[in-house]
Design a protein around this motif. Structure first.
Motif, mmCIF file in Angstrom:
data_model
loop_
_atom_site.group_PDB
_atom_site.id
_atom_site.type_symbol
_atom_site.label_atom_id
_atom_site.label_comp_id
_atom_site.label_asym_id
_atom_site.label_seq_id
_atom_site.Cartn_x
_atom_site.Cartn_y
_atom_site.Cartn_z
ATOM 1 N N GLY A 118 -6.779 2.069 -15.779
ATOM 2 C CA GLY A 118 -8.242 1.977 -15.785
ATOM 3 C C GLY A 118 -8.796 0.832 -14.960
ATOM 4 N N ILE A 119 -7.958 0.261 -14.109
ATOM 5 C CA ILE A 119 -8.415 -0.864 -13.269
ATOM 6 C C ILE A 119 -8.228 -0.515 -11.789
ATOM 7 C CG2 ILE A 119 -7.865 -3.265 -12.585
ATOM 8 C CD1 ILE A 119 -7.136 -3.671 -15.605
ATOM 9 N N ILE A 120 -9.212 -0.879 -10.979
ATOM 10 C CA ILE A 120 -9.097 -0.647 -9.530
ATOM 11 C C ILE A 120 -8.223 -1.759 -8.963
ATOM 12 C CG2 ILE A 120 -10.349 -0.427 -7.336
ATOM 13 C CD1 ILE A 120 -12.809 0.461 -9.073
ATOM 14 N N LYS A 121 -6.950 -1.431 -8.780
ATOM 15 C CA LYS A 121 -5.979 -2.443 -8.341
ATOM 16 C C LYS A 121 -6.146 -2.753 -6.860
ATOM 17 C CE LYS A 121 -3.260 -2.684 -12.111
ATOM 18 N NZ LYS A 121 -2.905 -3.885 -12.839
ATOM 19 N N ASP A 122 -6.483 -1.708 -6.093
ATOM 20 C CA ASP A 122 -6.638 -1.933 -4.647
ATOM 21 C C ASP A 122 -7.663 -0.945 -4.102
ATOM 22 O OD1 ASP A 122 -6.258 -3.216 -2.292
ATOM 23 O OD2 ASP A 122 -4.149 -2.642 -2.038
ATOM 24 N N ILE A 123 -8.261 -1.323 -3.006
ATOM 25 C CA ILE A 123 -9.312 -0.473 -2.416
ATOM 26 C C ILE A 123 -9.388 -0.706 -0.912
ATOM 27 C CG2 ILE A 123 -11.089 -2.218 -3.007
ATOM 28 C CD1 ILE A 123 -13.042 0.227 -3.372
ATOM 29 N N ARG A 124 -9.678 0.352 -0.204
ATOM 30 C CA ARG A 124 -9.920 0.254 1.246
ATOM 31 C C ARG A 124 -11.116 1.139 1.591
ATOM 32 N NH1 ARG A 124 -6.599 -2.946 0.617
ATOM 33 N NH2 ARG A 124 -4.597 -3.336 1.645
ATOM 34 N N PHE A 125 -11.770 0.801 2.716
ATOM 35 C CA PHE A 125 -12.875 1.667 3.162
ATOM 36 C C PHE A 125 -12.760 1.977 4.644
ATOM 37 C CE2 PHE A 125 -14.770 -2.268 4.718
ATOM 38 C CZ PHE A 125 -15.469 -1.856 5.849
ATOM 39 N N LYS A 126 -13.337 3.096 4.995
ATOM 40 C CA LYS A 126 -13.544 3.428 6.415
ATOM 41 C C LYS A 126 -14.990 3.879 6.544
ATOM 42 C CE LYS A 126 -9.297 4.346 8.797
ATOM 43 N NZ LYS A 126 -8.657 5.252 9.761
ATOM 44 N N THR A 127 -15.695 3.338 7.512
ATOM 45 C CA THR A 127 -17.109 3.671 7.658
ATOM 46 C C THR A 127 -17.464 3.987 9.098
ATOM 47 O OG1 THR A 127 -17.850 2.473 5.700
ATOM 48 C CG2 THR A 127 -19.451 2.702 7.472
ATOM 49 N N PHE A 128 -18.186 5.086 9.249
ATOM 50 C CA PHE A 128 -18.826 5.424 10.527
ATOM 51 C C PHE A 128 -20.290 5.086 10.298
ATOM 52 C CE2 PHE A 128 -21.584 8.735 12.422
ATOM 53 C CZ PHE A 128 -21.347 8.533 13.772
ATOM 54 N N GLY A 129 -20.801 4.119 11.026
ATOM 55 C CA GLY A 129 -22.201 3.773 10.811
ATOM 56 C C GLY A 129 -22.556 2.449 11.448
ATOM 57 N N CYS A 130 -23.768 2.015 11.156
ATOM 58 C CA CYS A 130 -24.307 0.822 11.792
ATOM 59 C C CYS A 130 -23.720 -0.444 11.177
ATOM 60 C CB CYS A 130 -25.818 0.824 11.633
ATOM 61 S SG CYS A 130 -26.328 0.838 9.916
ATOM 62 N N GLY A 131 -24.180 -1.575 11.659
ATOM 63 C CA GLY A 131 -23.711 -2.855 11.161
ATOM 64 C C GLY A 131 -23.895 -2.990 9.656
ATOM 65 N N ALA A 132 -25.047 -2.563 9.168
ATOM 66 C CA ALA A 132 -25.331 -2.671 7.734
ATOM 67 C C ALA A 132 -24.421 -1.761 6.926
ATOM 68 C CB ALA A 132 -26.788 -2.320 7.470
ATOM 69 N N ALA A 133 -24.101 -0.601 7.454
ATOM 70 C CA ALA A 133 -23.227 0.337 6.749
ATOM 71 C C ALA A 133 -21.839 -0.278 6.585
ATOM 72 C CB ALA A 133 -23.144 1.661 7.501
ATOM 73 N N ILE A 134 -21.362 -0.930 7.631
ATOM 74 C CA ILE A 134 -20.046 -1.564 7.576
ATOM 75 C C ILE A 134 -20.076 -2.760 6.615
ATOM 76 C CG2 ILE A 134 -18.385 -2.912 8.955
ATOM 77 C CD1 ILE A 134 -19.071 -0.853 11.279
ATOM 78 N N ALA A 135 -21.124 -3.566 6.700
ATOM 79 C CA ALA A 135 -21.228 -4.749 5.839
ATOM 80 C C ALA A 135 -21.362 -4.369 4.362
ATOM 81 C CB ALA A 135 -22.410 -5.613 6.274
ATOM 82 N N THR A 136 -22.166 -3.341 4.065
ATOM 83 C CA THR A 136 -22.337 -2.947 2.662
ATOM 84 C C THR A 136 -21.032 -2.349 2.108
ATOM 85 O OG1 THR A 136 -23.288 -0.827 3.353
ATOM 86 C CG2 THR A 136 -24.844 -2.541 2.730
ATOM 87 N N SER A 137 -20.300 -1.634 2.945
ATOM 88 C CA SER A 137 -19.008 -1.092 2.510
ATOM 89 C C SER A 137 -18.075 -2.233 2.139
ATOM 90 C CB SER A 137 -18.342 -0.292 3.632
ATOM 91 O OG SER A 137 -19.190 0.693 4.139
ATOM 92 N N SER A 138 -18.049 -3.241 3.012
ATOM 93 C CA SER A 138 -17.165 -4.378 2.814
ATOM 94 C C SER A 138 -17.489 -5.083 1.493
ATOM 95 C CB SER A 138 -17.310 -5.329 4.003
ATOM 96 O OG SER A 138 -16.646 -6.536 3.776
ATOM 97 N N VAL A 139 -18.763 -5.372 1.267
ATOM 98 C CA VAL A 139 -19.198 -6.059 0.053
ATOM 99 C C VAL A 139 -18.911 -5.205 -1.184
ATOM 100 C CG1 VAL A 139 -21.248 -6.762 -1.227
ATOM 101 C CG2 VAL A 139 -20.919 -7.551 1.102
ATOM 102 N N ALA A 140 -19.164 -3.917 -1.083
ATOM 103 C CA ALA A 140 -18.956 -3.035 -2.231
ATOM 104 C C ALA A 140 -17.488 -3.019 -2.648
ATOM 105 C CB ALA A 140 -19.443 -1.628 -1.911
#
Lengths: 144, 388
Positions: A47-69
């Motif tokens: 029940g714990i998120i041990k690890d996470i990765r993201f891939k984003t197609f989008g603008c600077g804000a889309a990449i930054a919000t993905s990273s923070v999330a």
């Protein structure tokens, strides 16, 4: 339109980029038509998120919000992760231009989409799961 | 803009020092109102009229066919609205294109709300308007054809001579928004049968806030700016004397060197295109390969988004532009790129490079080197991209 230094920092050096090979939860939201797609892959155990990765197609804000999330939910329980809101993402970034608010909404939705995928495959039921992006860009505009 | 490499000359250009030098006396020395009667106003009047003559000569017009405006946008608004209302007893139909500048498109949209009918011709996939499509759209109610000389995003040059010929044969007014073309390619309004032509000084190293509408003798668009008797009662407002002087000086310089500049910029542009196409995979050149402004290159990089690309380039000291939705604050990418049939996701990943006097081959090499790294980094972050 100007980005905060926090947005630029996450855009230049995003955290948790990529695809988890041992992922057991994957969610993808947004669509190419609107210019934003976020894909999050998680490894969930006990029940714990041990690890996470993201891939984003989008603008600077889309990449930054993905990273923070991804930072916000890493190491959290699923219940805690579902409490993360786009408002928190915006706050972590020191604010977002109005026209970029939808990127933070998308980031929140991507987390829900991945957890939802996990719930579906494992048969776990979790309250607080939101339905993810249906491709309607207007729907997230201005939501804060 | 110290330390910046500027690749956005279609957006605006720096005013040349020699142009500024010519403008300077008209701010605080020969500042008199050209419409006044006293002797010191004659210097200003003389400067305005001499400038008008220079500008007219550069486009093959007569001096009394040039009307100064605040810029290209006003010239477009005036030409289109003015002609629509001046001819509404003859008809209510206007023909334009899908990929005009917003100064034209939004004016046409507004006229539709006011009861006019507008046909928007679609360019082909290479960004060229076919004269035959215009011919098919003509009805007995058509009063105006307004087609841009060269597109501001993809740089494609339209068959203006043919369109002018067609308009003349059919007895329909022909306006062209030549804001991107004036000074960059040879223009002769008489030979090209152009009735009205919009121009803007800041696109060819002149000052911002000054432009002109060429109006052929005998053509009378309704007065747009009401007020004093300036510009032969057709465009009110005290003349922007330093602006007009700067406009003429910049245009004269551009016209004297059109061929040489086109050759120089065209070679540099072709070098850029070859380098980008050879060194970066999954890239598309938008717009016709040769029928385009000598300084324009417009690429689409698949799997990535244009704003992220621009931000990354900016961090490397490079200024460029994109048709991505994210740069405009709207949800849709550039109407120009959509009009030539690009799918949304490809249009989002566009990059416009427009070269100018100050660019060098060294800068192009630097741009290409940075592009390779940036495009690769953004693709590695993109869920659409799968490395094989």
């Amino acid at each position: 339109m100007e980005y905060t230094k926090e947005v630029m920092e996450h855009f230049v050096n995003p955290h948790n980029v990529g695809e988890l090979e041992n992922a057991n939860a994957v969610g993808e939201v947004g669509n190419a038509k609107c210019g934003d797609i976020m894909r999050m892959s998680m490894y969930i155990e006990d029940g714990i998120i041990k690890d996470i990765r993201f891939k984003t197609f989008g603008c600077g804000a889309a990449i930054a919000t993905s990273s923070v999330a991804t930072d916000l939910v890493k190491g959290k329980t699923l219940e805690e992760a579902l409490m993360v809101t786009n408002k928190q993402v915006i706050d972590m970034l020191g604010g977002l231009p109005d026209v970029k608010i939808h990127c933070s909404v998308l980031a929140e939705e991507a987390i829900h989409a991945a957890i939802s995928n996990y719930c579906e495959t494992t048969g776990i039921e979790l309250p607080g799961l939101k339905k993810h992006c249906d491709g309607c860009c207007e729907c997230c505009k201005g939501e804060e | 803009m110290k330390g910046q490499i500027y690749f956005d000359h279609a957006a605006t250009t720096a005013v040349k020092p020699e142009v500024i030098a010519k403008m300077l006396p008209y701010f605080a020395v020969d500042y008199a109102n050209p419409s006044s009667v006293y002797s010191i106003s004659r210097t200003a009047r003389h400067a305005v009229e001499e400038s008008r003559e220079t500008i007219a000569q550069c486009i093959g017009a007569d001096k009394d066919e040039i009307y100064f405006t605040s810029g290209g946008t006003e010239a477009d608004n005036w030409a289109i609205r003015g002609s629509a209302y001046a001819n509404k007893n003859k008809g209510n139909h206007i023909i334009t294109t899908e990929f005009e500048h917003h100064a034209v498109l939004h004016t046409c949209k507004q006229l539709e709300k006011e009861g006019f009918e507008v046909t928007y011709i679609k360019p082909d996939s290479e960004g060229i308007i076919h004269t035959s499509d215009i011919e098919k759209a003509i009805t007995d109610k058509t009063i105006l054809i307004t087609i841009m000389f060269a597109n501001n995003e993809i740089g494609t040059i339209q068959p203006i001579y043919e369109i002018g010929k067609l308009a003349k044969e059919k007895g329909i007014l022909f306006h062209t928004d030549a804001v991107q073309a004036v000074g960059a390619v040879p223009i002769n309004v008489k030979e090209m049968n152009i009735d009205m032509l919009s121009m803007s000084a800041h696109k060819f190293y002149g000052p911002k806030g000054i432009g002109a509408l060429y109006v052929r003798k005998g053509v009378r668009p309704q007065v747009f700016m009401q007020g004093g008797a300036q510009e032969k009662n057709r465009r009110a407002g005290t003349e922007n004397v330093p602006g007009i002087v700067g406009f003429a000086a910049a245009l004269f310089d551009a016209c004297m060197h059109t061929e040489e500049n086109a050759l120089k910029l065209g070679q540099m542009r072709d070098y850029l295109i070859t380098e980008v196409m050879n060194k970066i995979p999954y890239v598309k050149l938008n717009g016709h390969i040769s029928k385009r402004l000598p300084n324009n290159a417009n690429f689409s990089f698949e799997f990535i988004e244009g704003e992220a690309l621009l931000l990354s380039l900016d961090l490397e000291g490079i200024a460029a532009s994109s048709g991505s939705a994210c740069t405009s604050g709207s949800l849709d990418p550039s109407h120009v790129l959509l009009s030539i049939g690009l799918p949304h996701e490809i249009a989002h990943g566009s990059l416009r490079i427009t070269l100018g006097d100050d660019n060098t081959y060294y800068q192009i090499d630097y741009l290409v080197e940075k592009l390779i790294t940036i495009v690769d980094r953004l693709r590695k972050m993109s869920p659409l991209y799968h490395e094989n």
